[in-house]
Design a protein around this motif. Sequence first.
Motif, mmCIF file in Angstrom:
data_model
loop_
_atom_site.group_PDB
_atom_site.id
_atom_site.type_symbol
_atom_site.label_atom_id
_atom_site.label_comp_id
_atom_site.label_asym_id
_atom_site.label_seq_id
_atom_site.Cartn_x
_atom_site.Cartn_y
_atom_site.Cartn_z
ATOM 1 N N LEU A 106 0.745 -1.282 0.072
ATOM 2 C CA LEU A 106 0.076 0.104 0.079
ATOM 3 C C LEU A 106 0.741 1.171 0.104
ATOM 4 C CD1 LEU A 106 -2.805 -0.895 2.390
ATOM 5 C CD2 LEU A 106 -3.084 -0.773 -0.011
ATOM 6 N N GLN A 107 2.086 1.039 0.748
ATOM 7 C CA GLN A 107 2.878 2.250 0.772
ATOM 8 C C GLN A 107 3.459 2.546 -0.826
ATOM 9 O OE1 GLN A 107 3.203 4.356 3.620
ATOM 10 N NE2 GLN A 107 3.767 5.557 2.096
ATOM 11 N N ALA A 110 1.055 4.210 -2.903
ATOM 12 C CA ALA A 110 0.124 5.551 -2.289
ATOM 13 C C ALA A 110 0.649 6.529 -3.163
ATOM 14 C CB ALA A 110 0.640 5.573 -0.756
ATOM 15 N N VAL A 162 -4.952 3.499 3.777
ATOM 16 C CA VAL A 162 -3.731 4.657 3.253
ATOM 17 C C VAL A 162 -4.592 5.761 3.490
ATOM 18 C CG1 VAL A 162 -2.779 5.818 1.526
ATOM 19 C CG2 VAL A 162 -3.154 3.389 1.335
ATOM 20 N N ALA A 168 0.596 4.476 4.835
ATOM 21 C CA ALA A 168 -0.031 3.118 4.886
ATOM 22 C C ALA A 168 0.103 2.336 5.877
ATOM 23 C CB ALA A 168 0.253 2.391 3.628
#
Length: 188
Positions: A106-107, A110, A162, A168
């Motif tokens: 997710l990071q 993002a 997020v 995240a």
Amino acid sequence: MTRTGTRRRVGAPFLLALLFLTAACADPSADPRAAGPATAASPSASRSPKGFCPPPQDTRAAPSPCISADWDKRVAENHAYRQQQPITAEQEREARPPATALATVLQSLAASGTTADALRTAAATALGLKPDEIEIQGEVLKPLHDVLVGGGEGRVCVNGTVDGSGHATAEVVGRTLDGACLPGQGGH
């Protein structure tokens, strides 16, 4: 005039009278509406509320079941489907590596953003699931923000977030009582 025509004219009133008489002779107790209000033994009586529950300071016995007069309690009862099922410490420990993998994915997405399908596929890979087993809440935009992603097996779910600033995180939680990983969005 033929005999058939005469029989039809004479036979119709006779049949109507016969139907009327047999209907009038029906047993009134066979009609479920004749039973009156539901009794304690009937299934509908145990499910239908009897009225509002008395306030806590009232010493009278509350009818069972009853509707809580406390607004906060009523809202809590209405949103009980959002409660998470308990999981064991071992289940949480086993799901930590996939949670870390989901937070990392997710990071990385993002800043660049992604499509819903690509997000679902990336989350599924991180969690070891199929893409159709992944839940998403929020809009998938470029950049990715204010999005919830979740998935899991059995009672155990890994939910990732997020936030609005693009940070995240992921956590291991129990599946909600309605069977979802992400909390329901219903409400008033």
